[in-house]
Design an enzyme around this catalytic site. Structure first.
Site, mmCIF file in Angstrom:
data_model
loop_
_atom_site.group_PDB
_atom_site.id
_atom_site.type_symbol
_atom_site.label_atom_id
_atom_site.label_comp_id
_atom_site.label_asym_id
_atom_site.label_seq_id
_atom_site.Cartn_x
_atom_site.Cartn_y
_atom_site.Cartn_z
ATOM 1 N N TYR A 1 59.923 51.243 26.685
ATOM 2 C CA TYR A 1 60.317 52.539 27.251
ATOM 3 C C TYR A 1 61.297 52.373 28.418
ATOM 4 O O TYR A 1 61.174 51.446 29.217
ATOM 5 C CB TYR A 1 59.092 53.261 27.804
ATOM 6 C CG TYR A 1 58.118 53.742 26.752
ATOM 7 C CD1 TYR A 1 58.464 54.739 25.850
ATOM 8 C CD2 TYR A 1 56.838 53.205 26.696
ATOM 9 C CE1 TYR A 1 57.551 55.190 24.909
ATOM 10 C CE2 TYR A 1 55.922 53.646 25.756
ATOM 11 C CZ TYR A 1 56.286 54.644 24.862
ATOM 12 O OH TYR A 1 55.380 55.078 23.933
ATOM 13 N N LYS B 1 27.474 44.204 43.857
ATOM 14 C CA LYS B 1 27.863 45.615 43.774
ATOM 15 C C LYS B 1 29.003 45.789 42.766
ATOM 16 O O LYS B 1 29.654 44.806 42.384
ATOM 17 C CB LYS B 1 28.297 46.109 45.153
ATOM 18 C CG LYS B 1 29.594 45.484 45.644
ATOM 19 C CD LYS B 1 29.924 45.886 47.074
ATOM 20 C CE LYS B 1 31.238 45.266 47.504
ATOM 21 N NZ LYS B 1 31.338 45.119 48.959
HETATM 22 C C1 LIG Z 1 31.320 43.774 49.559
HETATM 23 C C2 LIG Z 1 30.554 43.412 50.757
HETATM 24 C C3 LIG Z 1 30.295 42.069 51.068
HETATM 25 C C4 LIG Z 1 30.919 40.916 50.329
HETATM 26 O O1 LIG Z 1 32.243 40.713 50.788
HETATM 27 P P1 LIG Z 1 33.170 39.569 50.182
HETATM 28 O O2 LIG Z 1 34.426 39.694 50.939
HETATM 29 O O3 LIG Z 1 33.343 39.901 48.735
HETATM 30 O O4 LIG Z 1 32.446 38.294 50.384
HETATM 31 C C5 LIG Z 1 29.458 41.824 52.132
HETATM 32 N N1 LIG Z 1 28.928 42.833 52.878
HETATM 33 C C6 LIG Z 1 29.190 44.126 52.606
HETATM 34 C C7 LIG Z 1 28.599 45.189 53.463
HETATM 35 C C8 LIG Z 1 30.013 44.461 51.550
HETATM 36 O O5 LIG Z 1 30.272 45.747 51.290
#
Ligand SMILES: *Cc1c(COP(=O)(O)O)cnc(C)c1O
Length: 369
Positions: free
Chosen positions: A265, A36
């Site tokens: 800055y 994702k």
């Molecule tokens: C992002 C996600 C994961 C992966 O989690 P990690 O901590 O990156 O291993 C697994 N399941 C769901 C539903 C997620 O949203």
């Protein structure tokens, strides 16, 4: 023709991602690769394609549109959309591209049934066991079963839940509580004659909770080389993971900063003694946070060059007094580098006041196509 000024350079080591995934597969026997958010900044298509060379056939994306992109690029196998269909158009797209939509509201079930007009459609169900984000909770599972019995063309094949603190050793009791609720949900589904696969493990649980592997594991961050247990007593669980992303930027100028002179800055840094500084083409426009002002370092010639003064939009100053060989054109490492000074995702995220997930997502946005 476009001119490539080659300022910020983000590289992804696909071999390292594949090696990390193989390591995870030695823990969890059936790992789904979580890609994702553009593969946590590493590139959605590149990551999925690389893993598919090793026979990976199960992927989790966020939005339906990400799944459609993978399918249109010819990726085979299961593609789970974690954010699920938002409207009838997305429900139809998910069905049309043979994605596995994750359903977490009753009206989404109805929508999927409508979008598929009686044709068989596999779905995944999201259960809320304590994260209190998305999903059906325990009290809704019975009604969910009844609805599923009515909507005959929808075939649930996977039930999943997400753990809130599998990466925090002291929170093991809460992890166990979530798992127990997940089991209770499973019992109800089975009593209604609904048979599915079950999944609750993220990276941390894949590495440290073999008894919570169920049928399928869903590692993300560990595949991208970050140890979920970094800095905890359970750190050993994530050993052997390789860094997957490096980021560097060129030095544009090197000049002295005399004792008493300030830099950048707001004059937030004033030299107490004579210093040599390098100005690097890197700033908050590249998602290198302004919060790193006077914090952390870049790696130059295998050494650490501390950040001096405010991080600007496209420029950052570092102290190279102890790295006299520094000259314009040298590459300064934000992430990665060589020798003692190399910067890990854990180093950078600690200076930044965040976690490797966010560092990857933000810096990964500078990847060239
Ligand atoms: C992002 C996600 C994961 C992966 O989690 P990690 O901590 O990156 O291993 C697994 N399941 C769901 C539903 C997620 O949203």
């Amino acid at each position: 023709m476009s001119i490539d000024f080659n300022l910020l350079d983000v590289r992804v080591d696909m071999k390292a991602i594949r090696a990390n995934f193989k390591l995870l597969r030695r823990h969890g026997k059936r790992c789904m690769a979580v890609v994702k958010a553009d593969g946590y900044g590493h590139g959605l298509l590149e990551t999925a394609r690389g893993l598919s060379l090793d026979g990976v056939r199960q992927f989790a994306v966020g939005a339906v549109s990400e799944g459609v992109r993978l399918r249109e690029a010819g990726l085979p196998g299961v593609i789970l959309s974690l954010l699920g269909p938002q409207d009838i158009r997305e429900a139809k797209a998910a069905a049309g591209q043979n994605l596995l939509p994750l359903i977490y509201r009753m009206d989404q079930l109805q929508m999927m049934a409508e979008a598929t007009a009686g044709r068989p459609q596999q779905i995944a169900l999201k259960l809320d066991t304590g994260m209190r984000r998305l999903g059906f909770d325990l009290s809704e599972v019975r009604a969910l079963c009844e609805q599923l019995t009515r909507l005959k063309n929808l075939e649930p094949i996977l039930a999943m839940s997400h753990l809130a603190c599998a990466d925090v050793p002291e929170e093991e009791p809460f992890v166990r509580e979530q798992a127990a609720i997940f089991q209770e949900c499973r019992t109800i589904f089975e009593r209604h004659g609904i048979s599915m696969e079950y999944s609750i493990a993220n990276s941390a649980a894949t590495l440290a909770y073999p008894d919570l592997h169920f049928d399928l594991q869903r590692p993300g961050i560990a595949m991208y080389g970050a140890n979920p247990f970094h800095g905890t007593d359970w750190e050993v669980n994530g050993k052997g993971l390789k860094p997957t992303m490096t980021v560097n930027a060129p030095v544009l100028q090197v000049h002295p900063l005399k004792a008493g002179e300030s830099i950048s800055y707001g004059r937030t840094y004033t030299a107490e003694t004579d210093r040599m500084v390098a100005i690097v083409a890197l700033g908050y426009a590249d998602n290198f946070s302004r919060g790193l002002t006077n914090k952390g370092a870049l790696c130059l010639h295998s050494k650490r060059a501390p950040i001096l003064g405010r991080v600007c939009m496209q420029l950052t100053a570092v102290d190279v007094t102890d790295i006299p060989e520094t000259q314009p054109g040298d590459r300064a490492w934000v992430l990665g580098g060589t020798g003692q000074g190399a910067i890990s995702c854990h180093d950078l995220s600690e200076w930044w006041g965040t976690i490797p997930y966010e560092v990857f997502c933000l810096l990964g946005q500078n990847r060239r196509g």
